[in-house]
Write a protein that holds these residues in place. Structure first.
Motif, PDB file in Angstrom:
ATOM      1  N   ARG A   1      -5.086 -40.610  75.930  1.00  0.00           N
ATOM      2  CA  ARG A   1      -4.764 -42.036  76.069  1.00  0.00           C
ATOM      3  C   ARG A   1      -5.016 -42.529  77.494  1.00  0.00           C
ATOM      4  O   ARG A   1      -5.585 -43.606  77.712  1.00  0.00           O
ATOM      5  CB  ARG A   1      -3.307 -42.282  75.692  1.00  0.00           C
ATOM      6  N   LEU A   2      -4.586 -41.755  78.482  1.00  0.00           N
ATOM      7  CA  LEU A   2      -4.773 -42.154  79.881  1.00  0.00           C
ATOM      8  C   LEU A   2      -6.251 -42.222  80.254  1.00  0.00           C
ATOM      9  O   LEU A   2      -6.675 -43.128  80.981  1.00  0.00           O
ATOM     10  CB  LEU A   2      -4.047 -41.177  80.808  1.00  0.00           C
ATOM     11  N   SER A   3      -7.039 -41.263  79.767  1.00  0.00           N
ATOM     12  CA  SER A   3      -8.468 -41.268  80.080  1.00  0.00           C
ATOM     13  C   SER A   3      -9.148 -42.493  79.493  1.00  0.00           C
ATOM     14  O   SER A   3     -10.069 -43.059  80.098  1.00  0.00           O
ATOM     15  CB  SER A   3      -9.132 -39.992  79.550  1.00  0.00           C
ATOM     16  N   GLU A   4      -8.699 -42.920  78.304  1.00  0.00           N
ATOM     17  CA  GLU A   4      -9.249 -44.124  77.689  1.00  0.00           C
ATOM     18  C   GLU A   4      -8.876 -45.376  78.481  1.00  0.00           C
ATOM     19  O   GLU A   4      -9.682 -46.293  78.637  1.00  0.00           O
ATOM     20  CB  GLU A   4      -8.744 -44.250  76.246  1.00  0.00           C
ATOM     21  N   MET A   5      -7.652 -45.419  79.002  1.00  0.00           N
ATOM     22  CA  MET A   5      -7.167 -46.609  79.721  1.00  0.00           C
ATOM     23  C   MET A   5      -7.782 -46.771  81.106  1.00  0.00           C
ATOM     24  O   MET A   5      -8.127 -47.877  81.521  1.00  0.00           O
ATOM     25  CB  MET A   5      -5.637 -46.540  79.853  1.00  0.00           C
ATOM     26  N   VAL A   6      -7.932 -45.662  81.838  1.00  0.00           N
ATOM     27  CA  VAL A   6      -8.429 -45.750  83.212  1.00  0.00           C
ATOM     28  C   VAL A   6      -9.927 -45.493  83.317  1.00  0.00           C
ATOM     29  O   VAL A   6     -10.514 -45.658  84.394  1.00  0.00           O
ATOM     30  CB  VAL A   6      -7.674 -44.762  84.137  1.00  0.00           C
ATOM     31  N   GLY A   7     -10.561 -45.108  82.210  1.00  0.00           N
ATOM     32  CA  GLY A   7     -12.005 -44.902  82.219  1.00  0.00           C
ATOM     33  C   GLY A   7     -12.457 -43.645  82.925  1.00  0.00           C
ATOM     34  O   GLY A   7     -13.579 -43.573  83.427  1.00  0.00           O
ATOM     35  N   ILE A   8     -11.597 -42.638  82.995  1.00  0.00           N
ATOM     36  CA  ILE A   8     -11.953 -41.350  83.584  1.00  0.00           C
ATOM     37  C   ILE A   8     -12.075 -40.329  82.464  1.00  0.00           C
ATOM     38  O   ILE A   8     -11.255 -40.312  81.546  1.00  0.00           O
ATOM     39  CB  ILE A   8     -10.883 -40.892  84.600  1.00  0.00           C
ATOM     40  N   GLY A   9     -13.101 -39.494  82.536  1.00  0.00           N
ATOM     41  CA  GLY A   9     -13.313 -38.493  81.505  1.00  0.00           C
ATOM     42  C   GLY A   9     -12.130 -37.564  81.330  1.00  0.00           C
ATOM     43  O   GLY A   9     -11.487 -37.188  82.315  1.00  0.00           O
ATOM     44  N   THR A  10     -11.844 -37.213  80.099  1.00  0.00           N
ATOM     45  CA  THR A  10     -10.714 -36.306  79.837  1.00  0.00           C
ATOM     46  C   THR A  10     -10.894 -34.964  80.528  1.00  0.00           C
ATOM     47  O   THR A  10      -9.924 -34.325  80.931  1.00  0.00           O
ATOM     48  CB  THR A  10     -10.544 -36.090  78.321  1.00  0.00           C
ATOM     49  N   GLU A  11     -12.164 -34.537  80.671  1.00  0.00           N
ATOM     50  CA  GLU A  11     -12.396 -33.245  81.311  1.00  0.00           C
ATOM     51  C   GLU A  11     -12.036 -33.279  82.789  1.00  0.00           C
ATOM     52  O   GLU A  11     -11.626 -32.256  83.355  1.00  0.00           O
ATOM     53  CB  GLU A  11     -13.863 -32.811  81.132  1.00  0.00           C
ATOM     54  N   ILE A  12     -12.161 -34.459  83.424  1.00  0.00           N
ATOM     55  CA  ILE A  12     -11.804 -34.585  84.844  1.00  0.00           C
ATOM     56  C   ILE A  12     -10.283 -34.515  85.012  1.00  0.00           C
ATOM     57  O   ILE A  12      -9.768 -33.827  85.904  1.00  0.00           O
ATOM     58  CB  ILE A  12     -12.351 -35.897  85.434  1.00  0.00           C
ATOM     59  N   ILE A  13      -9.563 -35.217  84.141  1.00  0.00           N
ATOM     60  CA  ILE A  13      -8.096 -35.160  84.186  1.00  0.00           C
ATOM     61  C   ILE A  13      -7.624 -33.741  83.871  1.00  0.00           C
ATOM     62  O   ILE A  13      -6.688 -33.224  84.486  1.00  0.00           O
ATOM     63  CB  ILE A  13      -7.483 -36.164  83.188  1.00  0.00           C
ATOM     64  N   ALA A  14      -8.311 -33.097  82.918  1.00  0.00           N
ATOM     65  CA  ALA A  14      -7.946 -31.726  82.545  1.00  0.00           C
ATOM     66  C   ALA A  14      -8.166 -30.760  83.703  1.00  0.00           C
ATOM     67  O   ALA A  14      -7.355 -29.860  83.941  1.00  0.00           O
ATOM     68  CB  ALA A  14      -8.752 -31.279  81.330  1.00  0.00           C
ATOM     69  N   ALA A  15      -9.284 -30.940  84.444  1.00  0.00           N
ATOM     70  CA  ALA A  15      -9.623 -30.028  85.539  1.00  0.00           C
ATOM     71  C   ALA A  15      -8.780 -30.261  86.780  1.00  0.00           C
ATOM     72  O   ALA A  15      -8.747 -29.401  87.672  1.00  0.00           O
ATOM     73  CB  ALA A  15     -11.105 -30.159  85.892  1.00  0.00           C
ATOM     74  N   SER A  16      -8.095 -31.410  86.847  1.00  0.00           N
ATOM     75  CA  SER A  16      -7.289 -31.723  88.028  1.00  0.00           C
ATOM     76  C   SER A  16      -5.801 -31.750  87.707  1.00  0.00           C
ATOM     77  O   SER A  16      -5.073 -30.782  87.984  1.00  0.00           O
ATOM     78  CB  SER A  16      -7.719 -33.063  88.615  1.00  0.00           C
ATOM     79  N   ALA A  17      -5.331 -32.829  87.080  1.00  0.00           N
ATOM     80  CA  ALA A  17      -3.893 -33.002  86.830  1.00  0.00           C
ATOM     81  C   ALA A  17      -3.345 -31.966  85.863  1.00  0.00           C
ATOM     82  O   ALA A  17      -2.312 -31.340  86.113  1.00  0.00           O
ATOM     83  CB  ALA A  17      -3.628 -34.416  86.310  1.00  0.00           C
ATOM     84  N   VAL A  18      -4.036 -31.771  84.725  1.00  0.00           N
ATOM     85  CA  VAL A  18      -3.550 -30.807  83.730  1.00  0.00           C
ATOM     86  C   VAL A  18      -3.637 -29.389  84.282  1.00  0.00           C
ATOM     87  O   VAL A  18      -2.716 -28.584  84.119  1.00  0.00           O
ATOM     88  CB  VAL A  18      -4.346 -30.928  82.410  1.00  0.00           C
ATOM     89  N   ALA A  19      -4.759 -29.072  84.941  1.00  0.00           N
ATOM     90  CA  ALA A  19      -4.930 -27.733  85.505  1.00  0.00           C
ATOM     91  C   ALA A  19      -3.862 -27.432  86.548  1.00  0.00           C
ATOM     92  O   ALA A  19      -3.301 -26.330  86.582  1.00  0.00           O
ATOM     93  CB  ALA A  19      -6.320 -27.603  86.127  1.00  0.00           C
ATOM     94  N   LEU A  20      -3.566 -28.418  87.385  1.00  0.00           N
ATOM     95  CA  LEU A  20      -2.527 -28.228  88.406  1.00  0.00           C
ATOM     96  C   LEU A  20      -1.156 -28.073  87.754  1.00  0.00           C
ATOM     97  O   LEU A  20      -0.383 -27.176  88.114  1.00  0.00           O
ATOM     98  CB  LEU A  20      -2.505 -29.405  89.376  1.00  0.00           C
ATOM     99  N   GLY A  21      -0.863 -28.923  86.790  1.00  0.00           N
ATOM    100  CA  GLY A  21       0.438 -28.856  86.115  1.00  0.00           C
ATOM    101  C   GLY A  21       0.657 -27.559  85.375  1.00  0.00           C
ATOM    102  O   GLY A  21       1.716 -26.934  85.484  1.00  0.00           O
ATOM    103  N   THR A  22      -0.368 -27.124  84.631  1.00  0.00           N
ATOM    104  CA  THR A  22      -0.220 -25.890  83.851  1.00  0.00           C
ATOM    105  C   THR A  22      -0.295 -24.648  84.735  1.00  0.00           C
ATOM    106  O   THR A  22       0.039 -23.544  84.284  1.00  0.00           O
ATOM    107  CB  THR A  22      -1.304 -25.794  82.753  1.00  0.00           C
ATOM    108  N   SER A  23      -0.724 -24.813  85.984  1.00  0.00           N
ATOM    109  CA  SER A  23      -0.769 -23.685  86.916  1.00  0.00           C
ATOM    110  C   SER A  23       0.515 -23.546  87.733  1.00  0.00           C
ATOM    111  O   SER A  23       0.637 -22.619  88.536  1.00  0.00           O
ATOM    112  CB  SER A  23      -1.960 -23.831  87.881  1.00  0.00           C
ATOM    113  N   LEU A  24       1.455 -24.462  87.539  1.00  0.00           N
ATOM    114  CA  LEU A  24       2.717 -24.385  88.283  1.00  0.00           C
ATOM    115  C   LEU A  24       3.468 -23.070  88.051  1.00  0.00           C
ATOM    116  O   LEU A  24       4.073 -22.539  88.991  1.00  0.00           O
ATOM    117  CB  LEU A  24       3.607 -25.580  87.934  1.00  0.00           C
ATOM    118  N   PRO A  25       3.476 -22.518  86.819  1.00  0.00           N
ATOM    119  CA  PRO A  25       4.140 -21.207  86.659  1.00  0.00           C
ATOM    120  C   PRO A  25       3.529 -20.134  87.542  1.00  0.00           C
ATOM    121  O   PRO A  25       4.253 -19.323  88.137  1.00  0.00           O
ATOM    122  CB  PRO A  25       3.931 -20.895  85.167  1.00  0.00           C
ATOM    123  N   GLU A  26       2.177 -20.099  87.638  1.00  0.00           N
ATOM    124  CA  GLU A  26       1.522 -19.145  88.524  1.00  0.00           C
ATOM    125  C   GLU A  26       1.915 -19.385  89.979  1.00  0.00           C
ATOM    126  O   GLU A  26       2.111 -18.444  90.747  1.00  0.00           O
ATOM    127  CB  GLU A  26      -0.005 -19.238  88.388  1.00  0.00           C
TER     128      GLU A  26
END
Length: 322
Positions: free
Chosen positions: A203-228
């Motif tokens: 939804r966010l990628s559709e609203m801001v016009g940024i590719g989902t893969e970019i959000i995945a490689a940055s925000a999601v990757a950082l968030g899911t790497s917090l346990p590490e």
């Protein structure tokens, strides 16, 4: 604007739930491992590494099932870059000088580098098939079998030495049922958190016009790497470099071979040009830098700062800031 803010809050909340559930899952799994007498490095390279990679795994599988397979490669490769540049960098800064004693050069490091190159070669054509997934999972199985067998040999040598010295080996305390219950409950919340993380990213990628893969490689990757991040930095602060290094090494191997492999079993993964053109080369650079700094079995604070600077460069180029 209100809708954008709402989905941003959903993203942050679901990611927080995902990370917290993963933390409980990892802690429970680690306690079970300790109860069965597994060494710190093997716990880091298997139980903790797989456990801390659970957010990436669950969110990636759900992304494929929800019709957003492009998230997977961004999440996996972005997480691997984050693990090395940011997490290993911060761990080295906190630990000041991490010196490891485990012999990584024989099998662990070559497979670590090989897994990154293998996945990179597989995704160069813009897709990741089931056959390639099975090959990756076979490689992961070989590594896990090696790690477990090597640990068993070391345990037998240690027990024989203790017996010869007349040292009594205390019986290991098995974890109680509450630990297994926490493990099961955390899996449920892992699913809930991962589900809404994927939905909010789309939804966010559709609203801001940024590719989902970019959000995945940055925000999601950082968030899911917090346990590490939590596990490795805490291990470095407690002067347990093997756990910190083993966690990152095992996590990256599991990301490249396990998460890509398992996710592709649920559908063909689509790899965008952003991934093949920038994120993938950065993962290769990060992998080679890890190889160089670990080869001498020590990481200094200066090397840690260098890795963090590389991570800042990665984010800047990803969002075209420079």
């Amino acid at each position: 604007m209100l809708s954008l803010l709402l989905w941003a809050l959903v993203f942050v909340g679901s990611l927080a739930l995902l990370v917290k559930a993963s933390d409980v899952f990892t802690d429970s799994a680690e306690r079970i491992g300790v109860g069965f007498g597994i060494s710190p490095f093997i716990i880091g390279v298997t139980i903790v590494a797989v456990g801390t990679s659970t957010p990436e795994l669950v969110s990636s599988v759900l992304a494929v099932m929800k019709g957003s397979p492009e998230i997977v490669a961004g999440n996996v490769m972005g997480s691997n870059v984050t693990n090395i540049f940011l997490i290993l960098g911060i761990s080295a800064i906190v630990g000041k000088k991490m010196v490891t004693s485990y012999q990584l050069a024989n099998v662990d490091l070559p497979l670590f580098v090989g897994s990154a190159f293998l996945v990179s070669l597989m995704v160069m054509d813009g897709a990741f098939s089931v056959a390639e997934a099975l090959l990756c999972l076979a490689c992961l199985l070989v590594y896990l079998v090696y790690a477990v067998r090597a640990e068993r040999v070391a345990d037998r040598v240690k027990e024989r030495f203790l017996e010869e010295e007349g040292i009594v080996i205390t019986e290991k305390r098995r974890p109680d049922l509450k630990i297994y219950a926490k493990l099961s409950i955390s899996l449920f919340f892992l699913y809930i958190g991962a589900n809404y993380t994927v939905v909010s990213v789309v939804r966010l990628s559709e609203m801001v016009g940024i590719g989902t893969e970019i959000i995945a490689a940055s925000a999601v990757a950082l968030g899911t790497s917090l346990p590490e991040l939590v596990v490795s930095v805490r291990a470095a602060a407690m002067n347990k470099p093997e756990l910190a290094v083993g966690n990152i090494l095992g996590s990256n191997i599991f990301n490249a071979l396990g998460i890509m492999g398992i996710s592709a079993l649920f559908g063909t993964l689509v790899i965008s040009e952003t991934i093949t053109g920038f994120v993938m080369p950065m993962m290769i650079v990060a992998t080679l830098l890890y190889f160089v700094v670990i080869w001498e079995k020590e990481i200094t604070q200066w090397e840690g700062w260098m890795l963090v600077i590389f991570y800042v460069f990665f984010l800047g180029k990803l969002f075209a800031l420079f």
